[in-house]
Design an enzyme around this catalytic site. Sequence first.
Site, PDB file in Angstrom:
ATOM      1  CG  HIS A 131      -1.855   0.900   1.489  1.00  0.00           C
ATOM      2  ND1 HIS A 131      -1.597   2.260   1.933  1.00  0.00           N
ATOM      3  CD2 HIS A 131      -3.210   1.139   1.114  1.00  0.00           C
ATOM      4  CE1 HIS A 131      -2.812   2.820   1.906  1.00  0.00           C
ATOM      5  NE2 HIS A 131      -3.634   2.163   1.374  1.00  0.00           N
TER       6      HIS A 131
ATOM      7  CG  ASP B  47       0.613  -2.421   6.304  1.00  0.00           C
ATOM      8  OD1 ASP B  47      -0.459  -2.566   6.962  1.00  0.00           O
ATOM      9  OD2 ASP B  47       0.506  -1.523   4.989  1.00  0.00           O
TER      10      ASP B  47
ATOM     11  CD  GLN C  24      -7.250  -4.433   4.547  1.00  0.00           C
ATOM     12  OE1 GLN C  24      -8.050  -4.999   5.157  1.00  0.00           O
ATOM     13  NE2 GLN C  24      -7.250  -3.259   3.647  1.00  0.00           N
TER      14      GLN C  24
ATOM     15  CE  LYS D  75      -7.237  -0.356   6.358  1.00  0.00           C
ATOM     16  NZ  LYS D  75      -8.092   0.392   5.226  1.00  0.00           N
TER      17      LYS D  75
ATOM     18  CB  CYS E 216      -3.756   3.147  -1.436  1.00  0.00           C
ATOM     19  SG  CYS E 216      -4.938   4.517  -1.147  1.00  0.00           S
TER      20      CYS E 216
HETATM   21  N1  C6P Z   1      -6.402   0.357   2.756  1.00  0.00           N
HETATM   22  C1  C6P Z   1      -8.171   0.151   1.360  1.00  0.00           C
HETATM   23  O1  C6P Z   1      -9.359   0.429   0.876  1.00  0.00           O
HETATM   24  P1  C6P Z   1      -4.755   3.906   6.926  1.00  0.00           P
HETATM   25  O2  C6P Z   1      -5.605   4.596   6.108  1.00  0.00           O
HETATM   26  O3  C6P Z   1      -3.724   4.254   7.795  1.00  0.00           O
HETATM   27  O4  C6P Z   1      -5.835   3.510   7.969  1.00  0.00           O
HETATM   28  O5  C6P Z   1      -4.366   2.319   6.357  1.00  0.00           O
HETATM   29  C2  C6P Z   1      -3.342   2.239   5.390  1.00  0.00           C
HETATM   30  C3  C6P Z   1      -3.051   1.017   4.878  1.00  0.00           C
HETATM   31  C4  C6P Z   1      -2.085   0.470   4.991  1.00  0.00           C
HETATM   32  N2  C6P Z   1      -1.830  -0.868   4.417  1.00  0.00           N
HETATM   33  C5  C6P Z   1      -3.021  -1.657   3.822  1.00  0.00           C
HETATM   34  C6  C6P Z   1      -2.417  -3.062   3.403  1.00  0.00           C
HETATM   35  C7  C6P Z   1      -4.083  -1.026   3.661  1.00  0.00           C
HETATM   36  O6  C6P Z   1      -5.001  -1.612   3.155  1.00  0.00           O
HETATM   37  C8  C6P Z   1      -4.612   0.106   4.194  1.00  0.00           C
HETATM   38  C9  C6P Z   1      -5.701   0.979   4.063  1.00  0.00           C
HETATM   39  C10 C6P Z   1      -7.767   0.845   2.550  1.00  0.00           C
HETATM   40  O7  C6P Z   1      -7.473  -0.965   0.772  1.00  0.00           O
HETATM   41  C11 C6P Z   1      -7.637   2.387   2.250  1.00  0.00           C
HETATM   42  S1  C6P Z   1      -6.674   2.916   0.941  1.00  0.00           S
END
Ligand code: C6P
Length: 407
Positions: free
Chosen positions: A123, A200, A203, A226, A365
């Site tokens: 991401h 990370d 997910q 999430k 992203c």
């Molecule tokens: N992906 C998606 O629709 P944040 O925004 O900081 O809470 O999470 C960022 C992020 C980091 N790593 C992974 C693997 C992610 O999937 C995400 C967030 C969302 O897939 C929003 S772009």
Amino acid sequence: MNEITRIRSDFPILQREIKPGVPLIYLDSAATSQKPSLVLDSMSEYYARHNANIHRGVHTLAEEATELYEAARGKISKFIHARSHTEVIYTRNTTEAINLVAYSWGRKFLKPGDIVLLTEMEHHSNLVPWHILRDSIGIELKFIPVTADGLLDMAEYEKLLQLEPKLVSFTHASNVLGTINPVQEMARSAHRAGALVLVDGAQSVPHFSVDVQQLDVDFYAFSAHKMLGPTGIGALYGKRELLEKMQPFMGGGDMIREVRLEGFTANELPYKFEAGTPAIAEAVGFGSAVDYLTQIGMDAIHQHELEITKYAYSLLMNLPGVTLFGHEKQKRGGVIAFEVAGIHPHDVAQLLDSDGIAVRAGHHCAMPLHQKFGIPATTRASFYMYTEKSEIDKLILGLKKVQKLFG
Ligand code: C6P
């Protein structure tokens, strides 16, 4: 009442209609999950009965607020099996947690020419902080390739480790491919090669049980929103001995032990990394989200998602004109990104929305990953503990309708 019906009744938004007679079918949980009443009520109760600033007052409300904020940290720490609550730092989200490591560890311990190893499936939040660091201090970035069927190329990984990277940073579960990476095995190899490991977990923590000690990772980042919690809060797990040596991320109140005009002494962990008034109600909601997940059970949640994903995958795979991304047989997380031949993903998502079906369209992203597969965008359906098979059936019907409309 069966289990899934009972779970769904805990989420007020799932009773919503998008327009009269058209119920919401929420297939966008990878972007953000929905929230159960337990989380909503705990935040509202916090504001109605306990609201005060933390770590600052001696009055009753300040003490109650501090206790709730720290109790939530304790729950989160236990949930990911950290050794101690001092290893759990509140951040705004996964993105901020990764930036914290890039800034506080990277700027102190990396030198020009040092290698940080990432992957092609990251991401943007695990790419751009490292681009910024490269541009400012001259580190070098290398990438573990993704195979055509959406897995990390492990042979290539082992070769890249011979370059002796200082850090390997990668996602536990891909938000596009659904791939669940073998973190424990990858961390073992990285450590053998002398690298630290940042994972990370945006997910993964929401969907299956994560034990940071068993995985033996050095840093682990995730977001509350999430995993049934509110937006505006997330966490960074870090091994204590590493966090102790890192420089603070931001300066201000709460992160100091003492300030003189000439300088400051940083506070102890975890406060050293929590400058200013934090997201207190959100921490309370985060703690309640963990309570709810624990009550349902992470193994049960994972099992349900595996089943739903397998069901959706088999139906989507048999839809003519639909191409799926990611590995077919590998155990995968609850996201399926796909292309519908000749129809732009935004049109697909917009038409599905008119049937109440919420999916995401775009690059999610993960632009480099889409570039790798030679496509600008995909449509993505993502699932959670409250997703029902009947909703997948409606997605399939919706997609057939979209295809018919576009001839
Ligand atoms: N992906 C998606 O629709 P944040 O925004 O900081 O809470 O999470 C960022 C992020 C980091 N790593 C992974 C693997 C992610 O999937 C995400 C967030 C969302 O897939 C929003 S772009």
